[in-house]
Design a protein around this motif. Structure first.
Motif, PDB file in Angstrom:
ATOM      1  N   LEU A  13      41.267 -73.530   5.608  1.00 56.38           N
ATOM      2  CA  LEU A  13      41.658 -74.074   4.141  1.00 56.38           C
ATOM      3  C   LEU A  13      41.077 -75.566   4.063  1.00 56.38           C
ATOM      4  O   LEU A  13      40.495 -75.798   3.101  1.00 56.38           O
ATOM      5  CB  LEU A  13      43.187 -74.093   4.299  1.00 56.38           C
ATOM      6  N   ILE A  14      41.064 -76.270   5.057  1.00 50.58           N
ATOM      7  CA  ILE A  14      40.675 -77.669   4.950  1.00 50.58           C
ATOM      8  C   ILE A  14      39.043 -77.527   4.541  1.00 50.58           C
ATOM      9  O   ILE A  14      38.692 -78.166   3.671  1.00 50.58           O
ATOM     10  CB  ILE A  14      40.566 -78.548   6.197  1.00 50.58           C
ATOM     11  N   GLY A  15      38.409 -76.693   5.281  1.00 47.46           N
ATOM     12  CA  GLY A  15      36.891 -76.690   5.062  1.00 47.46           C
ATOM     13  C   GLY A  15      36.444 -76.110   3.764  1.00 47.46           C
ATOM     14  O   GLY A  15      35.611 -76.675   3.048  1.00 47.46           O
ATOM     15  N   ILE A  16      37.276 -75.189   3.167  1.00 48.36           N
ATOM     16  CA  ILE A  16      37.165 -74.470   1.845  1.00 48.36           C
ATOM     17  C   ILE A  16      37.424 -75.640   0.729  1.00 48.36           C
ATOM     18  O   ILE A  16      36.636 -76.164  -0.300  1.00 48.36           O
ATOM     19  CB  ILE A  16      37.904 -73.190   1.516  1.00 48.36           C
ATOM     20  N   SER A  46      46.582 -68.467  -0.718  1.00 42.91           N
ATOM     21  CA  SER A  46      47.016 -70.002  -0.710  1.00 42.91           C
ATOM     22  C   SER A  46      45.961 -70.684  -1.767  1.00 42.91           C
ATOM     23  O   SER A  46      46.218 -71.762  -2.572  1.00 42.91           O
ATOM     24  CB  SER A  46      46.631 -70.714   0.569  1.00 42.91           C
ATOM     25  N   LEU A  47      44.740 -70.390  -1.860  1.00 44.11           N
ATOM     26  CA  LEU A  47      43.656 -70.854  -2.709  1.00 44.11           C
ATOM     27  C   LEU A  47      43.687 -70.229  -4.070  1.00 44.11           C
ATOM     28  O   LEU A  47      42.667 -70.641  -4.856  1.00 44.11           O
ATOM     29  CB  LEU A  47      42.370 -70.725  -1.951  1.00 44.11           C
ATOM     30  N   GLU A  48      44.482 -69.073  -4.016  1.00 44.60           N
ATOM     31  CA  GLU A  48      44.410 -68.467  -5.459  1.00 44.60           C
ATOM     32  C   GLU A  48      42.967 -67.936  -5.963  1.00 44.60           C
ATOM     33  O   GLU A  48      42.504 -67.882  -6.873  1.00 44.60           O
ATOM     34  CB  GLU A  48      45.169 -69.312  -6.580  1.00 44.60           C
ATOM     35  N   ILE A  49      42.259 -67.356  -4.693  1.00 38.43           N
ATOM     36  CA  ILE A  49      40.950 -66.777  -5.009  1.00 38.43           C
ATOM     37  C   ILE A  49      40.666 -65.291  -4.457  1.00 38.43           C
ATOM     38  O   ILE A  49      39.774 -64.834  -4.037  1.00 38.43           O
ATOM     39  CB  ILE A  49      39.915 -67.640  -4.595  1.00 38.43           C
ATOM     40  N   ASN A  50      41.977 -64.597  -4.673  1.00 41.18           N
ATOM     41  CA  ASN A  50      41.860 -63.322  -4.150  1.00 41.18           C
ATOM     42  C   ASN A  50      40.633 -62.238  -4.358  1.00 41.18           C
ATOM     43  O   ASN A  50      40.120 -61.246  -3.719  1.00 41.18           O
ATOM     44  CB  ASN A  50      43.313 -62.534  -4.408  1.00 41.18           C
ATOM     45  N   ASP A  51      39.992 -62.509  -5.745  1.00 40.43           N
ATOM     46  CA  ASP A  51      38.840 -61.485  -6.100  1.00 40.43           C
ATOM     47  C   ASP A  51      37.617 -61.712  -5.687  1.00 40.43           C
ATOM     48  O   ASP A  51      36.688 -61.415  -5.859  1.00 40.43           O
ATOM     49  CB  ASP A  51      39.101 -61.426  -7.869  1.00 40.43           C
ATOM     50  N   ASP A  52      37.531 -63.335  -5.049  1.00 37.19           N
ATOM     51  CA  ASP A  52      36.187 -63.760  -5.098  1.00 37.19           C
ATOM     52  C   ASP A  52      35.868 -63.929  -3.450  1.00 37.19           C
ATOM     53  O   ASP A  52      34.909 -64.580  -3.065  1.00 37.19           O
ATOM     54  CB  ASP A  52      36.104 -65.348  -5.713  1.00 37.19           C
ATOM     55  N   ILE A 136      46.577 -81.029   1.878  1.00 33.07           N
ATOM     56  CA  ILE A 136      47.059 -79.663   1.571  1.00 33.07           C
ATOM     57  C   ILE A 136      48.527 -79.933   1.562  1.00 33.07           C
ATOM     58  O   ILE A 136      49.204 -80.644   1.879  1.00 33.07           O
ATOM     59  CB  ILE A 136      46.993 -78.903   2.909  1.00 33.07           C
ATOM     60  N   ASN A 137      48.844 -79.201   0.197  1.00 33.80           N
ATOM     61  CA  ASN A 137      50.538 -79.524  -0.181  1.00 33.80           C
ATOM     62  C   ASN A 137      51.239 -78.483   0.373  1.00 33.80           C
ATOM     63  O   ASN A 137      50.844 -77.699   1.324  1.00 33.80           O
ATOM     64  CB  ASN A 137      50.660 -79.643  -1.698  1.00 33.80           C
ATOM     65  N   ALA A 144      49.475 -70.128   3.270  1.00 36.46           N
ATOM     66  CA  ALA A 144      48.329 -69.989   4.285  1.00 36.46           C
ATOM     67  C   ALA A 144      48.950 -69.238   5.369  1.00 36.46           C
ATOM     68  O   ALA A 144      48.034 -68.535   6.090  1.00 36.46           O
ATOM     69  CB  ALA A 144      47.808 -71.168   4.482  1.00 36.46           C
ATOM     70  N   TYR A 145      50.170 -69.153   5.634  1.00 36.26           N
ATOM     71  CA  TYR A 145      50.761 -68.658   6.822  1.00 36.26           C
ATOM     72  C   TYR A 145      51.724 -67.447   6.350  1.00 36.26           C
ATOM     73  O   TYR A 145      52.409 -66.921   7.172  1.00 36.26           O
ATOM     74  CB  TYR A 145      51.780 -69.733   7.726  1.00 36.26           C
ATOM     75  N   GLY A 146      51.714 -67.109   5.169  1.00 34.53           N
ATOM     76  CA  GLY A 146      52.074 -65.660   4.832  1.00 34.53           C
ATOM     77  C   GLY A 146      53.311 -65.953   4.136  1.00 34.53           C
ATOM     78  O   GLY A 146      54.015 -64.989   4.051  1.00 34.53           O
ATOM     79  N   ILE A 147      53.886 -67.118   4.008  1.00 37.74           N
ATOM     80  CA  ILE A 147      55.051 -67.235   3.368  1.00 37.74           C
ATOM     81  C   ILE A 147      55.170 -67.218   1.760  1.00 37.74           C
ATOM     82  O   ILE A 147      54.366 -68.176   1.061  1.00 37.74           O
ATOM     83  CB  ILE A 147      56.112 -68.689   3.535  1.00 37.74           C
TER      84      ILE A 147
END
Length: 202
Positions: A13-16, A46-52, A136-137, A144-147
């Protein structure tokens, strides 16, 4: 950017967030176990980029399988890569590092994000470290951990702050007599208001 998927989501997540640009393609190298656990889906959520996102599923215990999948996908590519080797199994990290180092030495930047350190480690001669400047908020972390976040309201109900002030005035003694002014929900009266208060103060 290429990320190896494992139990830990935050290094990816941090890297992206810090290094990936809007037009960059994201490629996740994952395993059946991690996909069944929805680890790559959680990062995408988490990043809201599921299609990419493109996913390459490898056998984490087979060097032959990993190399075969990498060769099939990247053999004829002429692209610049950022490869995050922080996660994945040790075999996956070594295999991916060796593949890109051997095949695209001038087109690949390797990064590693150490635990509890505020920098990104590079493996290139002309670049060694970069401070982490992204953040990361709470919502991104939980996702990111599925919650699942079902009710993320940026405009909190002021009642939780009002209740807190009333508790302060009575030394946090559970004697507020005007609960009817706040909620008819017993769960709220028994402490859910404080969860709201903490959430909106983070």
């Amino acid at each position: 950017m290429i990320c190896l998927i494992s139990e830990q989501s935050i290094p990816n997540l941090i890297g992206i967030k810090q290094l990936s640009h809007q037009d960059d393609k994201l490629i996740f190298i994952s395993t059946k176990k991690m996909e069944d656990a929805k680890k790559s889906n959680n990062i995408a959520y988490s990043l809201e980029i599921n299609d990419d996102i493109e996913r390459i599923i490898v056998d984490e215990s087979s060097l032959t399988d990993i190399n075969e999948k990498l060769n099939n996908r990247f053999k004829h590519n002429n692209t610049n890569y950022i490869v995050n080797i922080t996660c994945g199994t040790k075999l996956m990290s070594m295999a991916v590092f060796d593949f890109f180092k051997s095949n695209f030495p001038d087109k690949t930047e390797f990064i590693y994000i150490p635990i509890n350190k505020n920098y990104i480690q590079y493996f290139n001669e002309d670049r060694t470290k970069e401070n982490i400047t992204t953040s990361i908020n709470l919502v991104e972390y939980l996702k990111a951990y599925g919650i699942t976040i079902t009710d993320h309201n940026n405009n909190p109900d002021d009642s939780c702050f009002d209740v807190f002030e009333k508790y302060k005035k009575c030394n946090f003694n559970n004697s507020i007599k005007t609960w009817k002014d706040y909620s008819n929900n017993d769960q709220y009266k028994n402490g859910a208001w404080f969860e709201d208060y903490c959430y909106f103060n983070l």
